[in-house]
Structures are given as structure tokens and as C-alpha cells.
Enzyme design. Structure first.
Site, PDB file in Angstrom:
ATOM      1  N   ASP A  37       0.821  -1.216   0.000  1.00 33.82           N
ATOM      2  CA  ASP A  37       0.000   0.000   0.000  1.00 33.82           C
ATOM      3  C   ASP A  37       0.855   1.266   0.000  1.00 33.82           C
ATOM      4  O   ASP A  37       0.460   2.302   0.501  1.00 33.82           O
ATOM      5  CB  ASP A  37      -1.008  -0.003   1.158  1.00 33.82           C
ATOM      6  CG  ASP A  37      -0.328  -0.170   2.497  1.00 33.82           C
ATOM      7  OD1 ASP A  37       0.919  -0.282   2.514  1.00 33.82           O
ATOM      8  OD2 ASP A  37      -1.018  -0.184   3.523  1.00 33.82           O
ATOM      9  N   HIS A 240      22.361   4.248 -19.560  1.00 34.96           N
ATOM     10  CA  HIS A 240      21.321   4.464 -18.542  1.00 34.96           C
ATOM     11  C   HIS A 240      21.757   3.934 -17.181  1.00 34.96           C
ATOM     12  O   HIS A 240      20.961   3.344 -16.445  1.00 34.96           O
ATOM     13  CB  HIS A 240      19.999   3.821 -18.982  1.00 34.96           C
ATOM     14  CG  HIS A 240      19.355   4.540 -20.127  1.00 34.96           C
ATOM     15  ND1 HIS A 240      18.360   4.004 -20.890  1.00 34.96           N
ATOM     16  CD2 HIS A 240      19.584   5.777 -20.632  1.00 34.96           C
ATOM     17  CE1 HIS A 240      17.992   4.869 -21.826  1.00 34.96           C
ATOM     18  NE2 HIS A 240      18.727   5.956 -21.688  1.00 34.96           N
ATOM     19  N   ASP A 257      24.804  12.911 -15.041  1.00 32.69           N
ATOM     20  CA  ASP A 257      23.683  13.409 -15.839  1.00 32.69           C
ATOM     21  C   ASP A 257      22.533  13.598 -14.860  1.00 32.69           C
ATOM     22  O   ASP A 257      21.974  12.616 -14.361  1.00 32.69           O
ATOM     23  CB  ASP A 257      23.338  12.388 -16.928  1.00 32.69           C
ATOM     24  CG  ASP A 257      22.245  12.874 -17.880  1.00 32.69           C
ATOM     25  OD1 ASP A 257      21.538  13.844 -17.535  1.00 32.69           O
ATOM     26  OD2 ASP A 257      22.103  12.269 -18.957  1.00 32.69           O
ATOM     27  N   ASP A 268      18.141  19.303 -17.736  1.00 35.36           N
ATOM     28  CA  ASP A 268      18.786  18.023 -18.082  1.00 35.36           C
ATOM     29  C   ASP A 268      20.245  18.315 -18.442  1.00 35.36           C
ATOM     30  O   ASP A 268      20.538  18.677 -19.577  1.00 35.36           O
ATOM     31  CB  ASP A 268      18.014  17.406 -19.264  1.00 35.36           C
ATOM     32  CG  ASP A 268      18.584  16.066 -19.720  1.00 35.36           C
ATOM     33  OD1 ASP A 268      19.476  15.525 -19.038  1.00 35.36           O
ATOM     34  OD2 ASP A 268      18.123  15.572 -20.780  1.00 35.36           O
ATOM     35  N   HIS A 347      24.286   7.826 -29.368  1.00 33.25           N
ATOM     36  CA  HIS A 347      22.924   8.380 -29.292  1.00 33.25           C
ATOM     37  C   HIS A 347      22.806   9.675 -30.089  1.00 33.25           C
ATOM     38  O   HIS A 347      23.799  10.241 -30.527  1.00 33.25           O
ATOM     39  CB  HIS A 347      22.504   8.601 -27.832  1.00 33.25           C
ATOM     40  CG  HIS A 347      23.456   9.456 -27.026  1.00 33.25           C
ATOM     41  ND1 HIS A 347      23.591  10.804 -27.224  1.00 33.25           N
ATOM     42  CD2 HIS A 347      24.322   9.121 -26.037  1.00 33.25           C
ATOM     43  CE1 HIS A 347      24.485  11.285 -26.376  1.00 33.25           C
ATOM     44  NE2 HIS A 347      24.960  10.281 -25.648  1.00 33.25           N
ATOM     45  N   HIS A 351      17.280  16.345 -27.719  1.00 31.05           N
ATOM     46  CA  HIS A 351      15.837  16.096 -27.728  1.00 31.05           C
ATOM     47  C   HIS A 351      15.135  17.359 -27.252  1.00 31.05           C
ATOM     48  O   HIS A 351      15.749  18.226 -26.618  1.00 31.05           O
ATOM     49  CB  HIS A 351      15.492  14.905 -26.827  1.00 31.05           C
ATOM     50  CG  HIS A 351      16.110  14.969 -25.454  1.00 31.05           C
ATOM     51  ND1 HIS A 351      15.557  15.685 -24.427  1.00 31.05           N
ATOM     52  CD2 HIS A 351      17.253  14.438 -24.944  1.00 31.05           C
ATOM     53  CE1 HIS A 351      16.313  15.566 -23.346  1.00 31.05           C
ATOM     54  NE2 HIS A 351      17.371  14.822 -23.631  1.00 31.05           N
ATOM     55  N   HIS A 358      12.270  14.100 -22.002  1.00 33.46           N
ATOM     56  CA  HIS A 358      12.241  13.884 -23.451  1.00 33.46           C
ATOM     57  C   HIS A 358      10.883  14.418 -23.874  1.00 33.46           C
ATOM     58  O   HIS A 358       9.884  13.701 -23.868  1.00 33.46           O
ATOM     59  CB  HIS A 358      12.409  12.411 -23.791  1.00 33.46           C
ATOM     60  CG  HIS A 358      13.799  11.923 -23.487  1.00 33.46           C
ATOM     61  ND1 HIS A 358      14.231  10.651 -23.762  1.00 33.46           N
ATOM     62  CD2 HIS A 358      14.883  12.548 -22.959  1.00 33.46           C
ATOM     63  CE1 HIS A 358      15.494  10.515 -23.392  1.00 33.46           C
ATOM     64  NE2 HIS A 358      15.915  11.654 -22.899  1.00 33.46           N
ATOM     65  N   GLU A 381      23.695  17.403 -26.482  1.00 30.63           N
ATOM     66  CA  GLU A 381      24.428  16.503 -25.609  1.00 30.63           C
ATOM     67  C   GLU A 381      25.265  15.471 -26.358  1.00 30.63           C
ATOM     68  O   GLU A 381      25.001  14.271 -26.284  1.00 30.63           O
ATOM     69  CB  GLU A 381      23.455  15.795 -24.671  1.00 30.63           C
ATOM     70  CG  GLU A 381      22.234  15.169 -25.353  1.00 30.63           C
ATOM     71  CD  GLU A 381      21.344  14.413 -24.363  1.00 30.63           C
ATOM     72  OE1 GLU A 381      21.883  13.577 -23.626  1.00 30.63           O
ATOM     73  OE2 GLU A 381      20.131  14.672 -24.342  1.00 30.63           O
ATOM     74  N   TYR A 385      31.711   7.257 -26.242  1.00 30.55           N
ATOM     75  CA  TYR A 385      31.818   6.192 -25.237  1.00 30.55           C
ATOM     76  C   TYR A 385      32.672   5.063 -25.796  1.00 30.55           C
ATOM     77  O   TYR A 385      32.320   4.470 -26.809  1.00 30.55           O
ATOM     78  CB  TYR A 385      30.422   5.657 -24.890  1.00 30.55           C
ATOM     79  CG  TYR A 385      29.447   6.776 -24.607  1.00 30.55           C
ATOM     80  CD1 TYR A 385      29.349   7.335 -23.332  1.00 30.55           C
ATOM     81  CD2 TYR A 385      28.665   7.322 -25.638  1.00 30.55           C
ATOM     82  CE1 TYR A 385      28.480   8.394 -23.086  1.00 30.55           C
ATOM     83  CE2 TYR A 385      27.801   8.375 -25.402  1.00 30.55           C
ATOM     84  CZ  TYR A 385      27.712   8.907 -24.129  1.00 30.55           C
ATOM     85  OH  TYR A 385      26.857   9.951 -23.894  1.00 30.55           O
ATOM     86  N   ARG A 403      30.204  12.787 -21.913  1.00 34.26           N
ATOM     87  CA  ARG A 403      29.059  13.497 -22.498  1.00 34.26           C
ATOM     88  C   ARG A 403      29.022  14.878 -21.878  1.00 34.26           C
ATOM     89  O   ARG A 403      29.339  15.042 -20.694  1.00 34.26           O
ATOM     90  CB  ARG A 403      27.752  12.741 -22.225  1.00 34.26           C
ATOM     91  CG  ARG A 403      26.491  13.501 -22.653  1.00 34.26           C
ATOM     92  CD  ARG A 403      25.240  12.619 -22.748  1.00 34.26           C
ATOM     93  NE  ARG A 403      24.722  12.186 -21.474  1.00 34.26           N
ATOM     94  CZ  ARG A 403      24.828  10.963 -20.990  1.00 34.26           C
ATOM     95  NH1 ARG A 403      25.455  10.018 -21.691  1.00 34.26           N
ATOM     96  NH2 ARG A 403      24.318  10.649 -19.817  1.00 34.26           N
ATOM     97  N   GLU A 405      26.238  18.020 -21.729  1.00 32.68           N
ATOM     98  CA  GLU A 405      24.839  18.294 -22.091  1.00 32.68           C
ATOM     99  C   GLU A 405      24.382  19.625 -21.522  1.00 32.68           C
ATOM    100  O   GLU A 405      24.500  19.871 -20.321  1.00 32.68           O
ATOM    101  CB  GLU A 405      23.944  17.169 -21.547  1.00 32.68           C
ATOM    102  CG  GLU A 405      22.455  17.423 -21.756  1.00 32.68           C
ATOM    103  CD  GLU A 405      21.581  16.236 -21.383  1.00 32.68           C
ATOM    104  OE1 GLU A 405      21.956  15.467 -20.484  1.00 32.68           O
ATOM    105  OE2 GLU A 405      20.510  16.094 -22.003  1.00 32.68           O
TER     106      GLU A 405
HETATM  107  N1  GLY Z   1      18.991  12.362 -18.965  1.00 30.74           N
HETATM  108  C1  GLY Z   1      18.407  11.807 -20.108  1.00 30.74           C
HETATM  109  C2  GLY Z   1      18.959  12.399 -21.323  1.00 30.74           C
HETATM  110  O1  GLY Z   1      19.984  13.023 -21.294  1.00 30.74           O
HETATM  111  O2  GLY Z   1      18.393  12.320 -22.361  1.00 30.74           O
HETATM  112 MN    MN Z   2      20.678  14.028 -19.608  1.00 32.09          MN
HETATM  113 MN    MN Z   3      19.102  14.700 -22.395  1.00 27.79          MN
END
Ligand code: GLY
Ligand code: MN
Ligand code: MN
Length: 435
Positions: A37, A240, A257, A268, A347, A351, A358, A381, A385, A403, A405
Site C-alpha cells: 500500500d 542508462h 547526468d 537536463d 545516441h 531532444h 524527453h 548533448e 563512449y 558526455r 549536455e
Molecule cells: N537524462 C536523459 C537524457 O539526457 O536524455
Molecule cells: Mn541528460
Molecule cells: Mn538529455
């Protein structure tokens, strides 16, 4: 905070787009059980939040464009002193009208009966099927019923139109108020990243850094806009990575991140920096490639350019850089042609960003990459890698993931970096960590 005037403006705009003889229906996100619960912290559905600012579950919004200037009706739970003893203050029907600017408010228990009656004589229903299968069935059931009765007594809607095309396109263009909320969520995230860089040292655990990020967000009455990624060394290559429990080693990089959510709006941000405060020469060389790729991409984040141009600019510079460092073999043209860079540049470069991390909105229109326009907000970003087991590169590059971003608003002229002020270049990062 986004003002009620703005929520009302959004509802009016949506109703204008839907046209008369339409009915627009949206449901609040359900409360979700974590286990037994215990519930997950509640987060309102972003579309619902965008149109109401209302943060309770068990609610339904109905918009009727036909009524003079459009009518907003909220179904929600009424205040209940016993319930409030457990869960705290509820909005209730009265405040739904006086504080949330609704024209009418009714108990959620009455929603089905009233809604069924409201549907009659409507031409079109705007509602997103597929989010709540039970409600979908009920709605479709009513329409089927009406078909039998309608010929005799009233006109009944024939179709359910998707709402998200209109609504999500509205959400792509951020107002002044939205940009200011996003700048505020960026500022909180900047502070969280700065403190993380300052406390970082060999021997600390990723969990310590994770805790520090949450501490900063919470102090500013923000939530994390997603689970922070705190990846030391080769963990940075797991895109991730969220377990955040390994020791941070001298000589490794740390990729963080993490973003905050303020008034529903996300930031982000990613930074990658040396655990001991000083980049090695290889780390620095690769860092500068990612940084240059980001700068090239930001240079393209202008009104009139296309979404794809931003990605292409980053890819071009990153691929060239990886060839110069001997990480990729072969010519730039071949790599761009065959997308060989994807071995390490995995990637996309960004976005849309907004109420969702996103965020909603199309990236292509009629098969063409979408043109950037003022008010759009995106992340940029780029990342490279190189897995710890990667045999095709010299050993010195293995296990490095980088990365960078930032969050960019498109304006009529220069790109506006909402996350500006946070150390980005290697020198700035080292200076902050030394300070
Ligand atoms: N933190 C998710 C992204 O960078 O898209
Ligand atoms: Mn991010
Ligand atoms: Mn992002």
C-alpha cells in the site's frame, strides 16, 4: 510559478484549434502503487498539468469550445476532512473554480453520467486513446450505444480524434513564463553539479555524489527530473547507468547526468570531469573533441536551421576529432557516409525539453527534418563512449565515456543557453574543482 492566466490562455488556444461542436477530454495520471500500500510520489500527467496546473489524481478535464469563449469543466475529488487528516489539504470543488479558473467543477464520481450527456450533439471528440484502456472502452461503448439511439433523438459524435497532435505542438513553443521556469530549474541543477564537482575526490562513492545532488534539488523544493546518472570510470559507458554505488577511483572520470524539475519543468545537464580534479592528457584530448562537437552543434541551434543540422554539426566535429586521435581509422567522408562513427557516438545529439525530459513534439514534418523556431527548447548533448573491452582502439582510450549536455532555447537571434554559468571547458572544470 506559471500563473492561472497562462493555463486559461492555453485552454482557450486548444479550444480554438479544436473548433466548435468539439469536446476535449483529458484524464489526470493515476496514482501508482510501488508495493503493497505504498505509492510512488505522484506526478501529474504532463498534458493535464499543461492545461490546468492541477496536481491531484482522480480528476478529469472537459473542454467545450462551443460555449461562449470556451468552457472548462473539472471533475475532481471534493474536500474530505477525514482524507485530509491522512494526506493533507485537497483542492476541492470550490477552489477548482476560484483558484484554478474552472467554469464549473463537479465530483469525479459524477464524471461518467455527466460526460455521457455532454457527448450528445457533439460532432467530434478529442481524446487520446491508449492511455487508459478501461476509459477507452467506456467511451467507445457510449458511442456505440448512441449510434442506435441517435437517429431518433440526437446527433452523436462519430469519431474520436487524437488530441496529442494539437496539444503537443503547442507544448513545443515555450512562453516567457515557461522559459523562466526552465531557467530556474536549470539554475538549481547548475548548483547541484557545481557542488558535486567541488566535493568529488578519490575514495568517495557514486552514492555520496548522488545524495549530494538530491540534497541540492530538495533544498530548492525541486525534484530530480529523472533518476540521476552518476557513473565513475567505465560506468560512464553504460548510457542508462543508475545503480550509482561504485567507488570513485583516482585517475578516472566521473559522468553526472542530472536535472531538476521546477513547477513541472525539467532541466537536463551532463558534465564529465576528473575524479581527482585534473584531466589526464588522453581524457583531456577526448574531452576537447566532445566540447568542440557541442560548440558546433550549439552554433546551429538557430531559428531557420533544421533539427538535423544540429546533430550533423556535432557528428562532423566528433568524427573528425576521433580520426585525429587515431580512435577511428579511415577518412571522414567514409565514416560520415557509412555512419561508422556510431561505434562510439551512439545516441542522438539532443531532444526537446519541457514538462517531459524527453519532451513531446515532432522532429520531422512531412518527411523533412523540422525547422527550428523561436521558443523551442532542446538539449545538446554529444557523447563519445569507448567500452572497457574495446579492442579496436589503443588501451589508453578504453573505459572512457564523455558526455556534455546543456539546455538551449531557440531565439530570433543567438541561441540562449539556459544552463549557462556552469563550468564547461576543461579549464573551467579544473578551476572549479581546485577552488
Ligand atoms: N537524462 C536523459 C537524457 O539526457 O536524455
Ligand atoms: Mn541528460
Ligand atoms: Mn538529455
Amino acid at each position: 510559478m506559471i500563473k492561472q492566466k497562462e493555463y486559461a490562455r492555453r485552454r482557450r488556444q486548444l479550444m480554438r484549434m479544436a473548433g466548435e461542436e468539439s469536446i476535449i477530454i483529458l484524464q489526470a495520471a493515476p496514482a501508482r502503487l510501488r508495493n503493497n500500500d505504498v505509492y510512488f510520489p505522484y506526478r501529474q500527467d504532463s498534458d493535464f498539468l499543461y492545461l490546468t496546473g492541477f496536481r491531484e489524481h482522480d480528476a478529469l478535464l472537459v473542454l467545450l469550445p462551443e460555449e461562449k469563449g470556451g468552457k472548462s469543466i473539472l471533475f475532481c475529488r471534493d474536500r474530505d476532512p477525514e482524507r485530509e487528516m491522512w494526506d493533507g489539504r485537497m483542492v476541492g470543488l470550490e477552489a477548482a473554480v476560484s483558484e484554478y479558473g474552472m467554469d464549473e467543477a463537479y465530483e469525479i464520481k459524477e464524471a461518467e453520467t455527466r460526460l455521457r450527456a455532454m457527448l450528445q450533439d457533439m460532432e467530434r471528440i478529442y481524446y487520446d486513446l491508449g492511455r487508459d484502456p478501461m476509459f477507452d472502452q467506456r467511451l467507445i461503448g457510449w458511442l456505440n450505444e448512441f449510434r442506435g439511439e441517435a437517429r431518433k433523438t440526437f446527433h452523436a459524435p462519430e469519431e474520436i480524434h487524437a488530441l496529442d497532435h494539437m496539444l503537443h505542438d503547442m507544448r513545443v513553443y515555450k512562453s516567457r513564463e515557461e522559459l523562466s521556469a526552465m531557467r530556474r530549474s536549470a539554475k538549481v541543477a547548475i548548483e547541484a553539479h557545481e557542488i558535486a564537482m567541488q566535493i568529488c575526490e578519490p575514495g568517495l562513492n557514486e552514492a555520496d555524489v548522488h545524495a549530494s545532488l538530491l540534497h541540492t534539488f530538495t533544498r530548492h523544493q525541486c525534484e530530480p527530473s529523472y533518476l540521476p546518472i552518476v557513473g565513475g570510470g567505465a560506468n560512464a559507458c553504460v548510457l542508462h547507468y543508475i545503480s550509482n554505488k561504485d567507488v570513485l577511483n583516482d585517475g578516472d572520470l566521473l559522468l553526472i547526468d542530472a536535472g531538476a524539475e521546477y513547477d513541472g519543468y525539467a532541466s537536463d545537464i551532463t558534465r564529465t570531469f576528473p575524479v581527482n580534479g585534473k584531466f589526464s592528457s588522453e581524457q583531456r584530448a577526448l574531452y576537447d573533441v566532445v566540447l568542440a562537437a557541442q560548440a558546433a552543434a550549439i552554433g546551429k541551434a538557430r531559428s531557420g536551421e533544421q533539427w538535423q543540422d544540429v546533430h550533423d554539426a556535432a557528428i562532423h566535429v566528433a568524427t573528425e576529432g576521433m580520426i585525429d586521435l587515431g580512435i577511428l581509422k579511415g577518412s571522414l567522408e567514409d565514416h560520415l557516409e557509412s555512419k561508422g562513427y556510431k561505434q562510439f557516438y551512439i545516441h542522438n545529439t539532443g531532444h526537446w525539453l519541457g514538462l517531459d525530459v524527453h519532451d513531446v513534439g515532432e522532429y520531422t514534418i512531412d518527411g523533412h527534418s523540422r525547422e527550428l523556431e523561436p521558443g523551442m527548447v532542446m538539449t545538446i548533448e554529444p557523447g563519445i563512449y569507448i567500452g572497457p573491452e574495446e579492442q579496436s582502439v589503443d588501451e589508453c582510450w578504453r573505459g572512457i565515456g564523455i558526455r556534455i549536455e546543456d539546455n538551449i532555447a531557440i531565439t530570433p537571434d543567438e541561441p540562449r543557453i539556459l544552463t549557462d554559468g556552469l563550468a564547461r571547458s576543461a579549464e573551467e572544470v579544473e578551476a572549479l574543482m581546485a577552488g
